[in-house]
Motif scaffolding. Sequence first.
Motif, PDB file in Angstrom:
ATOM      1  N   ILE A  51       0.837  -1.199   0.000  1.00  0.00           N
ATOM      2  CA  ILE A  51       0.000   0.000   0.000  1.00  0.00           C
ATOM      3  C   ILE A  51       0.874   1.253   0.000  1.00  0.00           C
ATOM      4  O   ILE A  51       0.674   2.183  -0.787  1.00  0.00           O
ATOM      5  CB  ILE A  51      -0.932   0.011   1.234  1.00  0.00           C
ATOM      6  N   VAL A  52       1.870   1.276   0.876  1.00  0.00           N
ATOM      7  CA  VAL A  52       2.743   2.440   1.007  1.00  0.00           C
ATOM      8  C   VAL A  52       3.664   2.576  -0.202  1.00  0.00           C
ATOM      9  O   VAL A  52       3.871   3.675  -0.732  1.00  0.00           O
ATOM     10  CB  VAL A  52       3.559   2.341   2.309  1.00  0.00           C
ATOM     11  N   ALA A  53       4.230   1.445  -0.661  1.00  0.00           N
ATOM     12  CA  ALA A  53       5.184   1.492  -1.770  1.00  0.00           C
ATOM     13  C   ALA A  53       4.550   2.053  -3.041  1.00  0.00           C
ATOM     14  O   ALA A  53       5.172   2.826  -3.781  1.00  0.00           O
ATOM     15  CB  ALA A  53       5.749   0.101  -2.032  1.00  0.00           C
ATOM     16  N   GLN A  54       3.315   1.670  -3.306  1.00  0.00           N
ATOM     17  CA  GLN A  54       2.646   2.120  -4.530  1.00  0.00           C
ATOM     18  C   GLN A  54       2.517   3.642  -4.552  1.00  0.00           C
ATOM     19  O   GLN A  54       2.803   4.291  -5.570  1.00  0.00           O
ATOM     20  CB  GLN A  54       1.267   1.472  -4.638  1.00  0.00           C
ATOM     21  N   GLN A  55       2.094   4.214  -3.443  1.00  0.00           N
ATOM     22  CA  GLN A  55       1.901   5.660  -3.427  1.00  0.00           C
ATOM     23  C   GLN A  55       3.213   6.420  -3.273  1.00  0.00           C
ATOM     24  O   GLN A  55       3.349   7.547  -3.755  1.00  0.00           O
ATOM     25  CB  GLN A  55       0.915   6.043  -2.320  1.00  0.00           C
ATOM     26  N   LEU A  56       4.207   5.811  -2.606  1.00  0.00           N
ATOM     27  CA  LEU A  56       5.513   6.456  -2.503  1.00  0.00           C
ATOM     28  C   LEU A  56       6.186   6.555  -3.869  1.00  0.00           C
ATOM     29  O   LEU A  56       6.921   7.506  -4.137  1.00  0.00           O
ATOM     30  CB  LEU A  56       6.420   5.675  -1.551  1.00  0.00           C
ATOM     31  N   THR A  57       5.945   5.562  -4.708  1.00  0.00           N
ATOM     32  CA  THR A  57       6.496   5.600  -6.060  1.00  0.00           C
ATOM     33  C   THR A  57       6.062   6.874  -6.779  1.00  0.00           C
ATOM     34  O   THR A  57       6.843   7.505  -7.502  1.00  0.00           O
ATOM     35  CB  THR A  57       6.055   4.359  -6.859  1.00  0.00           C
ATOM     36  N   SER A 106      10.826   4.457  -8.307  1.00  0.00           N
ATOM     37  CA  SER A 106      10.157   3.188  -7.996  1.00  0.00           C
ATOM     38  C   SER A 106      10.509   2.737  -6.582  1.00  0.00           C
ATOM     39  O   SER A 106      11.668   2.804  -6.168  1.00  0.00           O
ATOM     40  CB  SER A 106      10.589   2.101  -8.992  1.00  0.00           C
ATOM     41  N   VAL A 107       9.499   2.294  -5.865  1.00  0.00           N
ATOM     42  CA  VAL A 107       9.703   1.678  -4.558  1.00  0.00           C
ATOM     43  C   VAL A 107       9.316   0.216  -4.710  1.00  0.00           C
ATOM     44  O   VAL A 107       8.154  -0.107  -4.971  1.00  0.00           O
ATOM     45  CB  VAL A 107       8.862   2.365  -3.467  1.00  0.00           C
ATOM     46  N   ILE A 108      10.286  -0.661  -4.585  1.00  0.00           N
ATOM     47  CA  ILE A 108      10.126  -2.074  -4.921  1.00  0.00           C
ATOM     48  C   ILE A 108      10.017  -2.920  -3.663  1.00  0.00           C
ATOM     49  O   ILE A 108      10.826  -2.789  -2.738  1.00  0.00           O
ATOM     50  CB  ILE A 108      11.335  -2.549  -5.755  1.00  0.00           C
ATOM     51  N   ILE A 109       9.005  -3.795  -3.621  1.00  0.00           N
ATOM     52  CA  ILE A 109       8.855  -4.745  -2.521  1.00  0.00           C
ATOM     53  C   ILE A 109       9.661  -5.999  -2.847  1.00  0.00           C
ATOM     54  O   ILE A 109       9.527  -6.579  -3.918  1.00  0.00           O
ATOM     55  CB  ILE A 109       7.382  -5.127  -2.305  1.00  0.00           C
ATOM     56  N   GLU A 110      10.490  -6.413  -1.897  1.00  0.00           N
ATOM     57  CA  GLU A 110      11.276  -7.628  -2.055  1.00  0.00           C
ATOM     58  C   GLU A 110      11.021  -8.540  -0.858  1.00  0.00           C
ATOM     59  O   GLU A 110      11.376  -8.193   0.274  1.00  0.00           O
ATOM     60  CB  GLU A 110      12.767  -7.303  -2.155  1.00  0.00           C
TER      61      GLU A 110
END
Length: 331
Positions: A58-64, A70-74
């Motif tokens: 949720i946070v990564a998508q909007q931070l991008t 790009s904010v990537i989840i690993e």
Amino acid sequence: MYRARRKLLLTALCAALPALGFCTAVHAAAPDAAWPVKPVRFIVPFPPGGGADSLGRIVAQQLTESLGQSVIIENRTGAGGLIGWQSVARADPDGYTFLIAGISLAVTMPISQGQEYDPKKDLKHVALLGGPPTVLIVNANHPARTVADLIDIIKKSPDGLSWGSPGPGTHGSLIGDAFGRETGTRMVHIAYRGGGPAVADVAANHIPAAFMTLSGATAQIQAGRVRALAVTSSKRTVEFPDVPTFEELGYPKLTGAPWFALSGPPALPAPIANRLNTEVRAILQTPDAKAELARQTMEVFDWDVPTFNAFVQKEAAYWSPYTKAMLEKAK
């Protein structure tokens, strides 16, 4: 183009003013001011599907969008989350590697794994994302319809009850262990590598029960594959008003909630930590984020970096004795 021209200008100034020490100051400040100039990684130390993973996405998508990078989840799993935690604690403090975790890795997990750990020194805690209560679930075909039913069934069984959690030292494992003590029942803990696999095994009837985050179990509860018997919140949730709290059932010591957070390496520069904290807090207050978090039974906290770090210290002081007691029991 702007950043390239700015860099050339700073280099020229450094060459012109060496005697003033300007070069050192500029190069120390420039990375923070320009951050981020490349993709940012959020390490989730658990498999997809759990509370940490959901919040992180949720946070990564909007931070991008807000950061322009790009904010990537690993998902980097293993050792109950310690592999992901260590990869961030030892990462370069340049603002491009962060951890999405929470109480288990910030407070309880290192103790349960026998690690020497200081939550104030080994990670810099950037932003509190929120968290759901823990829920006790059983397979949909399990004969227990209530907590009282389950306790009665366990006491009549010579083998007790096998139950799962997202891993040793997680809030689910602490609550499950406390449930056994409070009810005087024999409980056999099965530790998973995250909440997703635990709830999947309950739904498939591989294990009869689990203690895990309500957000991680919501989809299976709504699908009718598992049954929620009680939650650790101080009051019933809006999403599941028919599910009682442990407190109202007579077990006040089983009240509390895990929380999830964004943390970085211990030497993360304060300007980056503060900016990311501001960005995340703004995201969590948007109508879309609030609606999604409410759907996932997540409570949001609007805290700055110092307030959040003070909270971590209090949590460490509170939970450490319980975690150590759990370790002694396991020996």
